[in-house]
Design a protein around this motif. Structure first.
Motif, short mmCIF file in Angstrom:
data_model
loop_
_atom_site.label_atom_id
_atom_site.label_comp_id
_atom_site.label_asym_id
_atom_site.label_seq_id
_atom_site.Cartn_x
_atom_site.Cartn_y
_atom_site.Cartn_z
N ILE A 29 -0.43 8.41 -10.57
CA ILE A 29 0.39 8.06 -9.41
C ILE A 29 -0.48 7.90 -8.16
O ILE A 29 -0.22 7.01 -7.33
CB ILE A 29 1.52 9.10 -9.16
CG1 ILE A 29 2.48 8.60 -8.08
CG2 ILE A 29 0.98 10.46 -8.82
CD1 ILE A 29 3.15 7.30 -8.38
N ALA A 30 -1.53 8.70 -8.04
CA ALA A 30 -2.42 8.57 -6.88
C ALA A 30 -3.12 7.22 -6.90
O ALA A 30 -3.24 6.55 -5.86
CB ALA A 30 -3.43 9.71 -6.88
N GLU A 31 -3.57 6.81 -8.08
CA GLU A 31 -4.28 5.54 -8.20
C GLU A 31 -3.37 4.37 -7.87
O GLU A 31 -3.78 3.43 -7.19
CB GLU A 31 -4.86 5.39 -9.61
CG GLU A 31 -6.05 6.30 -9.89
CD GLU A 31 -6.54 6.21 -11.32
OE1 GLU A 31 -5.84 5.57 -12.15
OE2 GLU A 31 -7.60 6.77 -11.62
N ILE A 32 -2.13 4.40 -8.36
CA ILE A 32 -1.24 3.28 -8.12
C ILE A 32 -0.78 3.23 -6.67
O ILE A 32 -0.55 2.16 -6.11
CB ILE A 32 -0.03 3.31 -9.09
CG1 ILE A 32 0.59 1.91 -9.24
CG2 ILE A 32 1.03 4.30 -8.64
CD1 ILE A 32 -0.22 0.96 -10.08
N ARG A 33 -0.69 4.40 -6.02
CA ARG A 33 -0.29 4.42 -4.60
C ARG A 33 -1.31 3.74 -3.71
O ARG A 33 -0.95 3.09 -2.73
CB ARG A 33 -0.09 5.87 -4.14
CG ARG A 33 1.23 6.49 -4.55
CD ARG A 33 1.27 7.94 -4.13
NE ARG A 33 2.53 8.59 -4.51
CZ ARG A 33 2.72 9.91 -4.45
NH1 ARG A 33 1.75 10.71 -4.02
NH2 ARG A 33 3.88 10.42 -4.82
N VAL A 34 -2.57 3.91 -4.03
CA VAL A 34 -3.61 3.33 -3.17
C VAL A 34 -4.05 1.95 -3.63
O VAL A 34 -4.90 1.33 -3.00
CB VAL A 34 -4.85 4.27 -3.09
CG1 VAL A 34 -4.47 5.61 -2.51
CG2 VAL A 34 -5.51 4.43 -4.46
N SER A 35 -3.46 1.45 -4.73
CA SER A 35 -3.81 0.12 -5.21
C SER A 35 -3.21 -0.94 -4.30
O SER A 35 -2.31 -0.68 -3.49
CB SER A 35 -3.28 -0.08 -6.63
OG SER A 35 -1.86 -0.17 -6.63
N ALA A 36 -3.67 -2.18 -4.44
CA ALA A 36 -3.19 -3.27 -3.58
C ALA A 36 -1.69 -3.49 -3.75
O ALA A 36 -0.95 -3.59 -2.75
CB ALA A 36 -3.96 -4.55 -3.92
N GLU A 37 -1.21 -3.54 -4.99
CA GLU A 37 0.22 -3.78 -5.19
C GLU A 37 1.05 -2.54 -4.84
O GLU A 37 2.19 -2.67 -4.39
CB GLU A 37 0.49 -4.22 -6.63
CG GLU A 37 0.10 -5.67 -6.87
CD GLU A 37 0.58 -6.21 -8.21
OE1 GLU A 37 1.44 -5.59 -8.86
OE2 GLU A 37 0.08 -7.29 -8.60
N GLY A 38 0.49 -1.36 -5.03
CA GLY A 38 1.19 -0.16 -4.61
C GLY A 38 1.40 -0.13 -3.11
O GLY A 38 2.50 0.17 -2.62
N GLN A 39 0.36 -0.48 -2.37
CA GLN A 39 0.46 -0.52 -0.91
C GLN A 39 1.44 -1.62 -0.47
O GLN A 39 2.26 -1.41 0.42
CB GLN A 39 -0.93 -0.79 -0.31
CG GLN A 39 -1.90 0.36 -0.47
CD GLN A 39 -1.60 1.51 0.47
OE1 GLN A 39 -1.60 1.35 1.69
NE2 GLN A 39 -1.31 2.68 -0.08
N GLU A 40 1.36 -2.77 -1.11
CA GLU A 40 2.26 -3.87 -0.77
C GLU A 40 3.70 -3.51 -1.09
O GLU A 40 4.61 -3.79 -0.29
CB GLU A 40 1.85 -5.13 -1.54
CG GLU A 40 2.85 -6.27 -1.50
CD GLU A 40 3.12 -6.80 -0.11
OE1 GLU A 40 4.13 -7.53 0.06
OE2 GLU A 40 2.35 -6.49 0.83
N GLY A 41 3.95 -2.89 -2.24
CA GLY A 41 5.31 -2.53 -2.61
C GLY A 41 5.94 -1.53 -1.67
O GLY A 41 7.10 -1.68 -1.26
N LEU A 42 5.17 -0.52 -1.30
CA LEU A 42 5.67 0.49 -0.36
C LEU A 42 5.93 -0.12 1.01
O LEU A 42 6.94 0.16 1.66
CB LEU A 42 4.68 1.65 -0.27
CG LEU A 42 4.61 2.57 -1.48
CD1 LEU A 42 3.42 3.52 -1.35
CD2 LEU A 42 5.91 3.36 -1.64
N SER A 43 4.99 -0.97 1.46
CA SER A 43 5.16 -1.61 2.76
C SER A 43 6.39 -2.51 2.77
O SER A 43 7.18 -2.51 3.73
CB SER A 43 3.92 -2.43 3.12
OG SER A 43 2.80 -1.58 3.26
N ALA A 44 6.56 -3.28 1.71
CA ALA A 44 7.71 -4.18 1.63
C ALA A 44 9.02 -3.41 1.62
O ALA A 44 10.00 -3.81 2.27
CB ALA A 44 7.60 -5.04 0.36
#
Length: 261
Positions: free
Chosen positions: A236-251
């Motif tokens: 979960i830590a890796e996916i949170r800091v990934s490009a799509e993880g960051q984009e998904g949370l921001s969106a």
């Protein structure tokens, strides 16, 4: 490679269709078809356009399993040749099971023998009402060895004891009850019924879907111990800091669509 036994298309959305195309022999597979399927899976897995894979077949039946002429030829070969041959089927099942993008299988008519393994290796399985399934190997003096890990994972050990030993044919409703298929649909509606599932998959982050598939592979049937806990927290830590993880949370926070849509 020249396609003899399969058809492959990729639509503008990134939905790839891998089609078994030997309807004249009920899509039975031999060593050549297995090699072709492996090559296609490798190619589609590496193709960044592909977001979803749909496995299906042309003709009346999904697949009758192993081709009779192929099995006849293998009966005349020695142990090492049979070992090498079985490794090809094992590779096919493993590649389909670990395919990095979501997979759907659409089953019409018969799915016998190794074809049950193909169904069990896909993430989501739909079957028509008239579909029937059979782990038929013991009828001809064989065993469902290569496909057994995948089928047992779907059916469970208790139900596998019955169907591995009896070689009974069972219908789509029973297959759903056993956990082999997720949904039974009216005859001739497979494509239409699959579309909402395809649409749902396309809404999701491709990287997250791939990571979720890997997560399932890593933690299924394992004791919840420190190793598993460490793996999940790292994931979960890796996916949170990934490009799509960051984009998904921001969106989500900004109430807009993510950029993968």
């Amino acid at each position: 490679m020249t396609l003899q036994y399969t058809e492959v298309t990729i639509d503008p959305r990134g939905v790839a269709s891998l089609v078994l195309n030997r309807p004249e022999v009920h899509n039975a597979f031999d060593d050549l078809m297995i090699a072709e399927l492996i090559a296609q899976l490798d190619s589609l897995a590496a193709d960044n356009r592909v977001k979803v894979l749909v496995l299906k077949s042309n003709g009346k039946n999904f697949s009758a399993g192993a081709d009779l002429n192929w099995m006849r030829s293998m009966a005349k070969k020695d142990y090492q040749q049979n070992l090498d041959d079985a490794a090809g089927l094992a590779s096919l099942m493993h590649k389909l099971d670990t395919f990095p993008k979501p997979t759907l299988v659409l089953v019409q008519g018969a799915a016998f023998g190794g074809a049950v393994g193909l169904v069990a290796c896909c993430d989501i399985a739909l079957a028509e009402e008239n579909a029937s399934f059979c782990l038929s190997e013991v009828k001809i003096g064989l065993i469902p060895a290569v496909i057994s890990p995948y089928v047992m994972r779907a059916l469970g050990e208790r139900q596998s004891r019955r169907y591995f030993l009896t070689a009974e044919r069972f219908n789509a409703t029973t297959a759903a009850t056993l956990g082999l298929v997720h949904q039974v649909v009216s005859n001739d509606t497979l494509e239409n019924q699959a579309e909402p599932l395809v649409q749902a998959l396309l809404q999701n982050s491709p990287a997250a879907v791939s990571a979720a598939k890997n997560l399932l592979q890593q933690i299924y049937n394992k004791n919840i111990n420190n190793e598993v806990i460490a793996h999940t927290t790292q994931a979960i830590a890796e996916i949170r800091v990934s490009a799509e993880g960051q984009e998904g949370l921001s969106a989500f926070l900004e109430k807009r669509k993510p950029n993968w849509l």
